[in-house]
Design a protein around this motif. Structure first.
Motif, PDB file in Angstrom:
ATOM      1  N   GLY A  82     -35.784  21.801   0.946  1.00 27.97           N
ATOM      2  CA  GLY A  82     -35.922  22.651   2.125  1.00 27.97           C
ATOM      3  C   GLY A  82     -34.668  22.660   2.982  1.00 27.97           C
ATOM      4  N   THR A  83     -33.992  21.524   3.042  1.00 30.35           N
ATOM      5  CA  THR A  83     -32.756  21.426   3.804  1.00 30.35           C
ATOM      6  C   THR A  83     -31.681  22.313   3.186  1.00 30.35           C
ATOM      7  OG1 THR A  83     -33.330  19.157   4.384  1.00 30.35           O
ATOM      8  CG2 THR A  83     -31.041  19.815   4.703  1.00 30.35           C
ATOM      9  N   GLY A 139     -32.536  17.304   0.745  1.00 31.52           N
ATOM     10  CA  GLY A 139     -33.854  17.847   0.453  1.00 31.52           C
ATOM     11  C   GLY A 139     -33.790  19.315   0.066  1.00 31.52           C
ATOM     12  N   VAL A 168     -33.048  19.466   8.520  1.00 33.20           N
ATOM     13  CA  VAL A 168     -33.120  20.934   8.448  1.00 33.20           C
ATOM     14  C   VAL A 168     -32.386  21.562   9.625  1.00 33.20           C
ATOM     15  CG1 VAL A 168     -34.689  22.912   8.488  1.00 33.20           C
ATOM     16  CG2 VAL A 168     -35.264  20.906   7.124  1.00 33.20           C
ATOM     17  N   SER A 198     -34.700  14.682   2.404  1.00 31.26           N
ATOM     18  CA  SER A 198     -35.910  15.396   2.805  1.00 31.26           C
ATOM     19  C   SER A 198     -36.789  14.584   3.751  1.00 31.26           C
ATOM     20  CB  SER A 198     -36.717  15.822   1.575  1.00 31.26           C
ATOM     21  OG  SER A 198     -37.104  14.689   0.835  1.00 31.26           O
ATOM     22  N   ASP A 199     -36.566  13.274   3.833  1.00 26.65           N
ATOM     23  CA  ASP A 199     -37.354  12.446   4.739  1.00 26.65           C
ATOM     24  C   ASP A 199     -36.731  12.329   6.129  1.00 26.65           C
ATOM     25  OD1 ASP A 199     -35.201  11.032   3.714  1.00 26.65           O
ATOM     26  OD2 ASP A 199     -36.244   9.104   3.776  1.00 26.65           O
ATOM     27  N   TYR A 233     -27.738  19.403  -3.064  1.00 29.10           N
ATOM     28  CA  TYR A 233     -29.031  19.054  -3.679  1.00 29.10           C
ATOM     29  C   TYR A 233     -28.874  17.933  -4.701  1.00 29.10           C
ATOM     30  CZ  TYR A 233     -33.611  19.512  -5.804  1.00 29.10           C
ATOM     31  OH  TYR A 233     -34.865  19.257  -6.280  1.00 29.10           O
ATOM     32  N   ASN A 268     -39.409  21.134   2.283  1.00 21.32           N
ATOM     33  CA  ASN A 268     -39.200  19.681   2.173  1.00 21.32           C
ATOM     34  C   ASN A 268     -40.524  18.967   1.945  1.00 21.32           C
ATOM     35  OD1 ASN A 268     -36.444  19.391   2.302  1.00 21.32           O
ATOM     36  ND2 ASN A 268     -36.387  18.995   4.487  1.00 21.32           N
ATOM     37  N   TYR A 328     -38.726  22.979   6.615  1.00 18.81           N
ATOM     38  CA  TYR A 328     -39.669  21.866   6.694  1.00 18.81           C
ATOM     39  C   TYR A 328     -40.815  22.020   5.701  1.00 18.81           C
ATOM     40  CZ  TYR A 328     -37.402  19.775  10.733  1.00 18.81           C
ATOM     41  OH  TYR A 328     -36.506  19.158  11.567  1.00 18.81           O
ATOM     42  N   ASP A 360     -41.648  19.676  -1.615  1.00 16.91           N
ATOM     43  CA  ASP A 360     -40.814  18.923  -2.530  1.00 16.91           C
ATOM     44  C   ASP A 360     -41.240  17.463  -2.607  1.00 16.91           C
ATOM     45  OD1 ASP A 360     -38.650  18.731  -4.359  1.00 16.91           O
ATOM     46  OD2 ASP A 360     -37.336  17.973  -2.768  1.00 16.91           O
ATOM     47  N   LYS A 361     -41.713  16.898  -1.493  1.00 13.67           N
ATOM     48  CA  LYS A 361     -42.145  15.495  -1.495  1.00 13.67           C
ATOM     49  C   LYS A 361     -43.457  15.305  -2.240  1.00 13.67           C
ATOM     50  CE  LYS A 361     -41.132  14.547   3.043  1.00 13.67           C
ATOM     51  NZ  LYS A 361     -41.310  13.812   4.304  1.00 13.67           N
TER      52      LYS A 361
END
Length: 114
Positions: A60-61, A58, A28, A22-23, A53, A108, A105, A111-112
């Motif tokens: 969102g990804t 991530g 994405v 996710s970083d 996952y 993600n 995005y 989620d962070k």
């Protein structure tokens, strides 16, 4: 399901999180690019998404990947081309890709912070 099993059993977690974490800024976009030409229904893509996952991709990804597989699969675009003119089809694809990327995005980011 075979692709999900291969990801789950043979691809190390560090590689998945290194590319699709996710970083990662282009994760994405990469997920949408890989998912769009695939042909699967939503139930067929769930094992792949779960494996990604659990291996560190991530949220969102993974969601962007799932949405691109179901909304932008090559057979769907070919069928749409039969009933929709080229300019409208291009507009549809552009809007869908943009929405999927923005959603990826956003998820993600959420989620962070959670």
């Amino acid at each position: 399901m075979a692709i999900g099993a291969l990801i789950h059993n043979y691809i190390p977690e560090k590689y998945i999180s290194m590319v699709l974490g996710s970083d990662k800024i282009f994760a994405v976009i990469l997920a949408v690019g890989l998912g769009a030409p695939m042909y699967a229904d939503i139930f067929g893509v769930i094992p792949i998404a779960e494996s990604l996952y659990l291996k560190g991709a991530g949220l969102g990804t993974v969601m962007a990947f799932m949405m691109s597989v179901t909304a932008l699969s090559l057979p769907s675009i070919i069928m749409l081309k039969q009933v929709v003119k080229g300019k409208l089809l291009f507009t549809f694809i552009t809007i869908v890709i943009t929405g999927i990327i923005i959603s990826g995005y956003i998820f993600n980011y959420i989620d962070k912070i959670i």
